[in-house]
Design an enzyme around this catalytic site. Structure first.
Site, mmCIF file in Angstrom:
data_model
loop_
_atom_site.group_PDB
_atom_site.id
_atom_site.type_symbol
_atom_site.label_atom_id
_atom_site.label_comp_id
_atom_site.label_asym_id
_atom_site.label_seq_id
_atom_site.Cartn_x
_atom_site.Cartn_y
_atom_site.Cartn_z
ATOM 1 N N ASN A 9 0.870 -1.177 0.000
ATOM 2 C CA ASN A 9 0.000 0.000 0.000
ATOM 3 C C ASN A 9 0.908 1.228 0.000
ATOM 4 O O ASN A 9 1.460 1.580 1.038
ATOM 5 C CB ASN A 9 -0.890 -0.042 1.251
ATOM 6 C CG ASN A 9 -1.777 1.181 1.350
ATOM 7 O OD1 ASN A 9 -1.857 1.989 0.421
ATOM 8 N ND2 ASN A 9 -2.456 1.319 2.478
ATOM 9 N N LYS A 11 0.120 4.203 -0.290
ATOM 10 C CA LYS A 11 -0.545 5.383 0.289
ATOM 11 C C LYS A 11 -0.297 6.599 -0.617
ATOM 12 O O LYS A 11 -0.208 6.434 -1.825
ATOM 13 C CB LYS A 11 -0.100 5.607 1.740
ATOM 14 C CG LYS A 11 -0.276 4.336 2.575
ATOM 15 C CD LYS A 11 -0.152 4.560 4.042
ATOM 16 C CE LYS A 11 -0.341 3.240 4.784
ATOM 17 N NZ LYS A 11 -0.334 3.391 6.222
ATOM 18 N N HIS A 98 -9.595 0.991 4.393
ATOM 19 C CA HIS A 98 -8.368 1.209 5.169
ATOM 20 C C HIS A 98 -8.678 2.193 6.298
ATOM 21 O O HIS A 98 -9.477 3.116 6.131
ATOM 22 C CB HIS A 98 -7.253 1.758 4.257
ATOM 23 C CG HIS A 98 -5.921 1.742 4.935
ATOM 24 N ND1 HIS A 98 -5.549 2.712 5.845
ATOM 25 C CD2 HIS A 98 -4.898 0.867 4.875
ATOM 26 C CE1 HIS A 98 -4.339 2.423 6.305
ATOM 27 N NE2 HIS A 98 -3.920 1.307 5.736
ATOM 28 N N GLU A 100 -7.192 4.625 7.412
ATOM 29 C CA GLU A 100 -6.963 6.051 7.109
ATOM 30 C C GLU A 100 -8.141 6.633 6.348
ATOM 31 O O GLU A 100 -8.466 7.809 6.498
ATOM 32 C CB GLU A 100 -5.644 6.205 6.327
ATOM 33 C CG GLU A 100 -4.458 6.006 7.261
ATOM 34 C CD GLU A 100 -3.201 5.459 6.616
ATOM 35 O OE1 GLU A 100 -3.108 5.451 5.372
ATOM 36 O OE2 GLU A 100 -2.309 5.024 7.374
ATOM 37 N N GLU A 170 -5.852 -4.915 10.267
ATOM 38 C CA GLU A 170 -4.844 -3.882 10.512
ATOM 39 C C GLU A 170 -5.176 -3.147 11.808
ATOM 40 O O GLU A 170 -6.007 -2.227 11.791
ATOM 41 C CB GLU A 170 -4.850 -2.862 9.368
ATOM 42 C CG GLU A 170 -4.481 -3.422 8.022
ATOM 43 C CD GLU A 170 -3.829 -2.359 7.157
ATOM 44 O OE1 GLU A 170 -2.788 -2.656 6.565
ATOM 45 O OE2 GLU A 170 -4.332 -1.229 7.096
ATOM 46 N N GLY A 176 1.758 2.934 11.126
ATOM 47 C CA GLY A 176 2.585 4.131 11.099
ATOM 48 C C GLY A 176 3.140 4.501 12.480
ATOM 49 O O GLY A 176 3.661 5.592 12.676
ATOM 50 N N SER A 216 2.790 -1.917 10.310
ATOM 51 C CA SER A 216 4.232 -1.954 10.590
ATOM 52 C C SER A 216 4.841 -3.339 10.380
ATOM 53 O O SER A 216 5.692 -3.780 11.157
ATOM 54 C CB SER A 216 4.528 -1.412 11.984
ATOM 55 O OG SER A 216 4.038 -0.094 12.093
HETATM 56 C C1 3PY Z 1 0.755 0.045 7.351
HETATM 57 O O1 3PY Z 1 1.410 -0.986 7.468
HETATM 58 O O2 3PY Z 1 1.131 1.103 7.853
HETATM 59 C C2 3PY Z 1 -0.489 0.040 6.598
HETATM 60 O O3 3PY Z 1 -1.351 0.860 6.843
HETATM 61 C C3 3PY Z 1 -0.686 -0.922 5.494
HETATM 62 O O4 3PY Z 1 -1.885 -0.706 4.829
#
Ligand code: 3PY
Length: 253
Positions: A9, A11, A98, A100, A170, A176, A216
């Protein structure tokens, strides 16, 4: 046998040149290293899709995905991109829900249910994300919270449609932040997700759905996390922007 999947991803990262360089490096390494039994998906920002797709070419285990799609089929929705348009550009997968997007674009379970339906109706495989915040983890209601996300966004689907999905767990507190769920925490939640799917759709269908861990995930923890029986791969954030790290994760099965 469930599919093993590693999805990057990107982003909102990578200029045109950076995206081309990253894709070329991954394409070259995948050709050399032949991790043929792992499905690898690159999910760049929308505008990169045609040029990334061109570089990816016909490598059988490497696919291009998107990071979102509209809940609408077509029409006056400025700034949105439909599943139908994505399909016409050769996109095969789409990340939906997701954290975010749930947070910054206020996407809720009902809207996400419609996005999943749009994706499926237009031949895309949704990578449906779920996961709890730190508060919810700390008050112990994480399993209920995640299973409710699944119920509200997915449980209107037919058995045939749910079988086409990929799910990504997730935990928001691991995105992050540099914190990663331990492999036991990941396994516990993946198993709970699979049981929840089995209770609704039966064990055979639940056993066929790949559940990815995200948050992460890096070369130094991927092997341990992927070794767990209900973890079928990863949705990778930051480490998908470095070709060597991404390849090391792909080789972690
Ligand atoms: C991350 O690993 O930071 C993610 O959000 C993967 O989508």
């Amino acid at each position: 046998m469930r599919k093993k999947i590693v999805a990057g991803n990107w982003k909102m990262n990578c200029t045109f040149d950076e995206g081309q360089k990253l894709t070329s490096e991954i394409v070259n390494m995948i050709k050399d290293e032949r991790s043929k039994d792992v499905t690898v998906i690159l999910n760049p920002p929308f505008v990169h899709i045609p040029s990334v797709k061109k570089l990816v070419g016909e490598i059988s285990n490497l696919f291009v995905g998107a990071q979102d799609c509209s809940d609408q089929e077509s029409g006056a929705y400025t700034g949105q991109v439909s599943a139908k348009i994505l399909n016409s550009f050769g996109v095969k997968y789409v990340i939906i829900g997701h954290s975010e997007r749930r947070e910054f674009c206020s996407e809720g379970n009902d809207l996400l249910a419609n996005k999943v339906k749009q994706a499926l109706q237009n031949g895309l495989t949704p990578i449906f994300c779920c996961g709890e915040s730190l508060d919810i983890r700390e008050n112990g209601s994480h399993e209920d919270f995640v299973t409710q996300q699944l119920t509200e966004s997915l449980f209107d689907l037919s058995p045939e449609d749910i079988s086409k999905l990929v799910i990504a767990y997730e935990p928001i507190w691991a995105i992050g932040t540099g914190k990663t769920a331990s492999s036991d925490q990941a396994q516990e939640m993946h198993a709970a997700i699979r049981t929840h799917l089995a209770n609704k759709y039966g064990q055979e269908i639940a056993d066929g759905i790949s559940i990815l861990y995200g948050g992460s995930c890096k070369p130094d923890n991927a092997q341990e996390i992927f070794s767990k029986p209900d973890v079928d791969g990863g949705l990778i954030g930051g480490a998908s922007l470095k070709s060597r790290d991404f390849m090391d994760i792909i080789k972690s099965f």
